[in-house]
Structures are given as structure tokens and as C-alpha cells.
Design a protein around this motif. Sequence first.
Motif, PDB file in Angstrom:
ATOM      1  N   SER A   1       0.842  -1.214   0.000  1.00  0.00           N
ATOM      2  CA  SER A   1       0.000   0.000   0.000  1.00  0.00           C
ATOM      3  C   SER A   1       0.869   1.254   0.000  1.00  0.00           C
ATOM      4  O   SER A   1       0.600   2.211  -0.725  1.00  0.00           O
ATOM      5  N   ALA A   2       1.924   1.240   0.838  1.00  0.00           N
ATOM      6  CA  ALA A   2       2.802   2.417   0.951  1.00  0.00           C
ATOM      7  C   ALA A   2       3.461   2.742  -0.386  1.00  0.00           C
ATOM      8  O   ALA A   2       3.667   3.916  -0.708  1.00  0.00           O
ATOM      9  N   ARG A   3       3.764   1.717  -1.163  1.00  0.00           N
ATOM     10  CA  ARG A   3       4.378   1.948  -2.483  1.00  0.00           C
ATOM     11  C   ARG A   3       3.342   2.226  -3.570  1.00  0.00           C
ATOM     12  O   ARG A   3       3.690   2.531  -4.704  1.00  0.00           O
ATOM     13  N   GLY A   4       2.063   2.046  -3.224  1.00  0.00           N
ATOM     14  CA  GLY A   4       1.006   2.302  -4.214  1.00  0.00           C
ATOM     15  C   GLY A   4       0.949   1.251  -5.312  1.00  0.00           C
ATOM     16  O   GLY A   4       0.519   1.535  -6.434  1.00  0.00           O
TER      17      GLY A   4
ATOM     18  N   VAL B   1     -18.174  -3.618   0.343  1.00  0.00           N
ATOM     19  CA  VAL B   1     -17.231  -3.578  -0.790  1.00  0.00           C
ATOM     20  C   VAL B   1     -18.037  -3.515  -2.097  1.00  0.00           C
ATOM     21  O   VAL B   1     -18.980  -4.282  -2.276  1.00  0.00           O
ATOM     22  N   PRO B   2     -17.684  -2.600  -3.036  1.00  0.00           N
ATOM     23  CA  PRO B   2     -18.434  -2.502  -4.294  1.00  0.00           C
ATOM     24  C   PRO B   2     -18.361  -3.795  -5.114  1.00  0.00           C
ATOM     25  O   PRO B   2     -17.314  -4.458  -5.144  1.00  0.00           O
ATOM     26  N   GLN B   3     -19.474  -4.121  -5.780  1.00  0.00           N
ATOM     27  CA  GLN B   3     -19.559  -5.369  -6.577  1.00  0.00           C
ATOM     28  C   GLN B   3     -18.459  -5.462  -7.629  1.00  0.00           C
ATOM     29  O   GLN B   3     -17.967  -6.544  -7.912  1.00  0.00           O
ATOM     30  N   ASN B   4     -18.080  -4.332  -8.230  1.00  0.00           N
ATOM     31  CA  ASN B   4     -17.091  -4.411  -9.317  1.00  0.00           C
ATOM     32  C   ASN B   4     -15.673  -4.669  -8.812  1.00  0.00           C
ATOM     33  O   ASN B   4     -14.732  -4.731  -9.575  1.00  0.00           O
TER      34      ASN B   4
ATOM     35  N   ILE C   1     -12.411  -3.096   8.461  1.00  0.00           N
ATOM     36  CA  ILE C   1     -11.177  -3.346   7.690  1.00  0.00           C
ATOM     37  C   ILE C   1     -11.364  -2.956   6.224  1.00  0.00           C
ATOM     38  O   ILE C   1     -10.517  -2.296   5.628  1.00  0.00           O
ATOM     39  N   PHE C   2     -12.489  -3.381   5.635  1.00  0.00           N
ATOM     40  CA  PHE C   2     -12.728  -3.074   4.226  1.00  0.00           C
ATOM     41  C   PHE C   2     -12.835  -1.560   3.999  1.00  0.00           C
ATOM     42  O   PHE C   2     -12.354  -1.047   2.991  1.00  0.00           O
ATOM     43  N   ARG C   3     -13.478  -0.856   4.943  1.00  0.00           N
ATOM     44  CA  ARG C   3     -13.587   0.607   4.818  1.00  0.00           C
ATOM     45  C   ARG C   3     -12.193   1.230   4.804  1.00  0.00           C
ATOM     46  O   ARG C   3     -11.888   2.111   4.006  1.00  0.00           O
ATOM     47  N   LYS C   4     -11.347   0.714   5.708  1.00  0.00           N
ATOM     48  CA  LYS C   4      -9.992   1.257   5.857  1.00  0.00           C
ATOM     49  C   LYS C   4      -9.114   0.948   4.635  1.00  0.00           C
ATOM     50  O   LYS C   4      -8.315   1.763   4.204  1.00  0.00           O
TER      51      LYS C   4
END
Length: 382
Positions: free
Chosen positions: A109-112, A166-169, A139-142
Amino acid sequence: GLVAFNKMLLTSSLNIWFWQRIVSPHMAELAVALARSGAEVTYVAENEMSEDRKHQGWKAPALHNVRRELVNSTEAVAKLVNMAPAESIHICQGVRANGLVGDAQVAISARGLRQWVVMETVDDAGWRGLVKRIAYSHIFRKKQQSLDGILASGHRTADWIAARGVPQNKIFPFAYFLPASLLNNSHVGRTPGPFRFIFAGQLIRRKRVDWLLNTLTGLKNKDFELWIVGAGPEEDVLRELSKNQLAGKVRWIGQLPLPDVPAVLAQADCLVLPSVHDGWGAVASEALMVGTPVICSDACGVAGVVRKAGHGGVFPVENLNSLAALLDDQLAKGPSKAETRKNISDWTKCRGADARANYLHQILSFSQHQIGNQPVAPWDGH
């Protein structure tokens, strides 16, 4: 235009990294299939195999043409993540409390970098389930922004994840199938004998082998035998139960190394997996690969694949009348015919490693470009 575009994406080289606790036969096989399809694949694990899995007869599979890295510290993880190319895609095991995989997710995540998680069915029964639902929603929100998507293994997992916001796509149904190489010795003809039910797995409470024994006792047609493969803390209780109710009908095979299981499954006419929870239930995939029909509870992640296979069936967990009806039905059909076995086996193999690798290519391309319809899982198609 779209077909040509997808074809171009499928053949362009991908750089894929797997982050797992162990070198799991299920994920290793997918990694090898991706490498076969031209992707550059790295498989990172904390241990080759866990003590628990070793005890169950698992062995770490070979990773042909896949770079393998074992890590034992947060520093080693950070170093590897920093070495990963900017275009690399990272597929991580789970989203919470996952040892060094969790450290990898933070660094990715830190490296994107592009990050995916693969998740099995979550056992959300009782008050613990309520706690898990709240925890996962948080967790999912974060993690929402840092996740490209989720590979959801298990017939209910995709809906469960969607219900946590979490979005379906971003959610794609996924599945486990074991390597076809495990099936080398499984096509010896079935030895003569009465109809054979089989259970293979740990003899623990969660697997509910007692339900199977009790239900078989109640069947009017007694012309069958039950083979039990595995070991565990419930063994003594189950032996006692079978002695009282199914004297002379149960064969205790004990613990077998994982590669030896398919040959035994191929000698049976129906595998039964009555678990009260199974994140997936890999033994059902193995049984189908050797052409053995499967009956399982709907609390097993594999239930969707069992339904699609069209033989055996799925019963609502704890509904033992429904289990009895399915056992009766299989028994009435008599020992499996060679043609039926071949049909089941062929259907399952068409959905094996290469099909999953191709499906994953499609998922990654859809996720990146959002063109066309969401790909259909190979076991959901006709």
C-alpha cells in the motif's frame, strides 16, 4: 475490437506476486499455471508448510518456473516489496491478522502497487460471527482505496463481502482446484464391493462425521460401506459410535499423505463432507477431479461447484433429513459407472489451473480497464 483487446492483454506479460503463509498446493498450482501462460510469477511465503498441514499429510509442491522466496522478518518483506517492479500485481492471503502477509500489505500500500486479496468463506456463526462482521466492515472501509479487488473463494463469500460494503465491481468469485498431477494414480478401476461412501479429512467436531454416521444408520438400504480417511481428536468417539450403529460397515484408513488421497477417493462412489463450516473443502475438488460424486453441506465454500457438477448434492447445514435424502438417492443409483465418472472428471478438469489462470488474466484486465462485462467464473459457465 473488445475480443482483440482482451487477447492482447492476455498475451502481454504480467508480473504477479503471491503472498501466502505457506506454499499451499491450491495457490502454488495457480502460480505455476500463470507462469505457463507467460506471466512472470514470484511466490513469497513465511514457511514451506505449517506443522498442522504437515501432520495432515500435506507436502509443499514444486513451483516450476516460479521464483520462490521464503521470508522470516518484517525487514525481509519490506526489502522484497521495494524490489518489486512498479507494474507488479500482488495477490495476498486474507485481510486480517495474517502474520508477515499483513506486513507485506502495509508495504505494498505504501508503495502504491496494485494489491488483491484472496479470501475464503468466513465462519460467522453465533456472537463471534457478529464481531467478525463488524471487524471486516471496518477493515474493508480502511483498506478500500488500496485494494484493486478481492478474489472470493466459496459460494457465499462474494455476497458476504458485498454485505460488508465492498463494491460489486471489486469482488470476483474464485475457487480452488488441486493440481492434475495429483491424479496420476487415480484411474485404476474400482475394486468390486458394495456401494462406498467416503469421508476424508480431520476427525474434528467441525467436520460433523457423527452426523454422517447417525444418518447412515437410519437408511433403510444397508448395502453400503463407509471409508474414513484421516485422524483427529474425535476418532475414539466416532469409532465407538460406528461400532454400535454400523458394525462391520466402516473401514478406518487413517491419515494419508495428500498425494495418496485421490487414488482412494477414486475407489469410492460418493464423498460426503457434512461440515458445519469449511472455508473451501479442497477434498471435494479432489473427489470431483477423479469423477467421484460429492455430497456436502451448504456451509462448505465448495458447495457452489458441487451443485454445478450436477452429481451428488448440497444439503442445508444441520438438516439431516435432507442429508439422508441425498445419501438415499446416491445409494439407489448404485456404484458409479465409468461413463459418469469420466463426465464429472472432464467437467472439473476444464475448470482447473489453466482455466483459472485465464480467468485471473480476465479479472485483472477488467479491473484495470473496466471495459465490457465482469468476467464469468469458469465453474459458473455452462
